[in-house]
Scaffold this motif. Structure first.
Motif, PDB file in Angstrom:
ATOM      1  N   CYS A  14       3.538   4.799   3.988  1.00 14.47           N
ATOM      2  CA  CYS A  14       4.092   5.901   3.220  1.00 14.47           C
ATOM      3  C   CYS A  14       4.020   7.163   4.074  1.00 14.47           C
ATOM      4  O   CYS A  14       3.023   7.384   4.778  1.00 14.47           O
ATOM      5  CB  CYS A  14       3.273   6.057   1.947  1.00 14.47           C
ATOM      6  SG  CYS A  14       3.670   7.483   0.956  1.00 14.47           S
ATOM      7  N   ASN A  15       5.056   7.962   4.008  1.00 19.20           N
ATOM      8  CA  ASN A  15       5.120   9.188   4.784  1.00 19.20           C
ATOM      9  C   ASN A  15       5.610  10.335   3.919  1.00 19.20           C
ATOM     10  O   ASN A  15       6.429  10.124   3.004  1.00 19.20           O
ATOM     11  CB  ASN A  15       6.064   8.994   5.968  1.00 19.20           C
ATOM     12  CG  ASN A  15       6.309  10.267   6.747  1.00 19.20           C
ATOM     13  OD1 ASN A  15       7.257  10.993   6.479  1.00 19.20           O
ATOM     14  ND2 ASN A  15       5.446  10.547   7.691  1.00 19.20           N
ATOM     15  N   ALA A  16       5.119  11.514   4.205  1.00 14.56           N
ATOM     16  CA  ALA A  16       5.601  12.705   3.509  1.00 14.56           C
ATOM     17  C   ALA A  16       5.546  13.888   4.458  1.00 14.56           C
ATOM     18  O   ALA A  16       4.706  13.934   5.363  1.00 14.56           O
ATOM     19  CB  ALA A  16       4.759  12.990   2.270  1.00 14.56           C
ATOM     20  N   ASP A  17       6.456  14.823   4.243  1.00 17.41           N
ATOM     21  CA  ASP A  17       6.336  16.087   4.959  1.00 17.41           C
ATOM     22  C   ASP A  17       6.299  17.219   3.936  1.00 17.41           C
ATOM     23  O   ASP A  17       6.702  17.043   2.787  1.00 17.41           O
ATOM     24  CB  ASP A  17       7.452  16.291   5.982  1.00 17.41           C
ATOM     25  CG  ASP A  17       8.839  16.304   5.384  1.00 17.41           C
ATOM     26  OD1 ASP A  17       9.732  15.662   5.958  1.00 17.41           O
ATOM     27  OD2 ASP A  17       9.049  16.966   4.335  1.00 17.41           O
ATOM     28  N   TRP A  28       9.400   5.588   3.437  1.00 14.16           N
ATOM     29  CA  TRP A  28       8.665   4.379   3.793  1.00 14.16           C
ATOM     30  C   TRP A  28       9.053   3.967   5.209  1.00 14.16           C
ATOM     31  O   TRP A  28      10.238   3.936   5.550  1.00 14.16           O
ATOM     32  CB  TRP A  28       8.991   3.242   2.839  1.00 14.16           C
ATOM     33  CG  TRP A  28       8.424   3.408   1.469  1.00 14.16           C
ATOM     34  CD1 TRP A  28       9.057   3.894   0.369  1.00 14.16           C
ATOM     35  CD2 TRP A  28       7.091   3.096   1.058  1.00 14.16           C
ATOM     36  NE1 TRP A  28       8.216   3.915  -0.706  1.00 14.16           N
ATOM     37  CE2 TRP A  28       6.997   3.413  -0.310  1.00 14.16           C
ATOM     38  CE3 TRP A  28       5.978   2.563   1.699  1.00 14.16           C
ATOM     39  CZ2 TRP A  28       5.818   3.225  -1.046  1.00 14.16           C
ATOM     40  CZ3 TRP A  28       4.815   2.365   0.965  1.00 14.16           C
ATOM     41  CH2 TRP A  28       4.736   2.700  -0.381  1.00 14.16           C
ATOM     42  N   TYR A  29       8.054   3.650   6.004  1.00  9.91           N
ATOM     43  CA  TYR A  29       8.238   3.146   7.357  1.00  9.91           C
ATOM     44  C   TYR A  29       7.557   1.789   7.437  1.00  9.91           C
ATOM     45  O   TYR A  29       6.708   1.463   6.620  1.00  9.91           O
ATOM     46  CB  TYR A  29       7.605   4.091   8.383  1.00  9.91           C
ATOM     47  CG  TYR A  29       8.346   5.377   8.604  1.00  9.91           C
ATOM     48  CD1 TYR A  29       8.351   6.380   7.638  1.00  9.91           C
ATOM     49  CD2 TYR A  29       9.039   5.617   9.787  1.00  9.91           C
ATOM     50  CE1 TYR A  29       9.035   7.567   7.836  1.00  9.91           C
ATOM     51  CE2 TYR A  29       9.718   6.801  10.005  1.00  9.91           C
ATOM     52  CZ  TYR A  29       9.703   7.773   9.027  1.00  9.91           C
ATOM     53  OH  TYR A  29      10.377   8.951   9.241  1.00  9.91           O
ATOM     54  N   SER A  46       3.825   1.014  -3.951  1.00  9.13           N
ATOM     55  CA  SER A  46       3.614   2.329  -4.536  1.00  9.13           C
ATOM     56  C   SER A  46       2.889   3.214  -3.533  1.00  9.13           C
ATOM     57  O   SER A  46       2.088   2.726  -2.727  1.00  9.13           O
ATOM     58  CB  SER A  46       2.773   2.236  -5.814  1.00  9.13           C
ATOM     59  OG  SER A  46       3.409   1.457  -6.790  1.00  9.13           O
ATOM     60  N   CYS A  47       3.165   4.488  -3.602  1.00  7.13           N
ATOM     61  CA  CYS A  47       2.488   5.473  -2.761  1.00  7.13           C
ATOM     62  C   CYS A  47       2.071   6.628  -3.660  1.00  7.13           C
ATOM     63  O   CYS A  47       2.931   7.361  -4.165  1.00  7.13           O
ATOM     64  CB  CYS A  47       3.408   5.957  -1.656  1.00  7.13           C
ATOM     65  SG  CYS A  47       2.752   7.359  -0.711  1.00  7.13           S
ATOM     66  N   ALA A  48       0.778   6.756  -3.858  1.00  7.79           N
ATOM     67  CA  ALA A  48       0.252   7.821  -4.704  1.00  7.79           C
ATOM     68  C   ALA A  48      -0.148   9.005  -3.843  1.00  7.79           C
ATOM     69  O   ALA A  48      -0.906   8.850  -2.879  1.00  7.79           O
ATOM     70  CB  ALA A  48      -0.946   7.302  -5.492  1.00  7.79           C
TER      71      ALA A  48
END
Length: 116
Positions: free
Chosen positions: A95-98, A36-37, A21-23
């Protein structure tokens, strides 16, 4: 700004399953794509799976058919369901986000270890 926190890593036997999970917190409305990396010592970080804000998904060839990425925008959380795990899936998963300004964010990583 956006903060990402992963959870759900651990030790599992080959053939088993885990769900990561990534909150996300902070200015959630700015988040665009997420993914996800994973990274192992001495190797570059590689993309495992990605998901757009609209829900379009892509996977690396090595995990297609075994991993499923999803996101719940109401809970500001992204998931990675990992089935049929193999020892070669052992890595630190990030976890990654842009965001809409093309800024990139990373979580601290969670260790996944698959024993043979």
């Amino acid at each position: 700004q956006v903060q990402l926190v992963e959870s759900g890593g651990g030790l599992v036997q080959a053939g088993g399953s885990l769900r990561l999970s990534c909150a996300a917190s902070g200015i959630i409305s700015l988040i665009n794509n997420m993914g996800w990396y994973r990274q192992t010592p001495g190797k570059q970080r590689e993309l495992v799976a990605g998901i757009t804000k609209a829900g379009s998904r892509n996977y690396s060839d090595s995990v297609k058919g075994r991993f499923t990425i999803s996101r719940d925008n109401t809970k500001n959380t992204m998931y990675l369901q990992m089935n049929s795990l193999k020892p070669e899936d052992t890595a630190v998963y990030y976890c990654n986000a842009d965001d809409i300004f093309h800024r990139n964010y990373w979580g601290q990583g969670t260790q996944v270890t698959v024993s043979s």
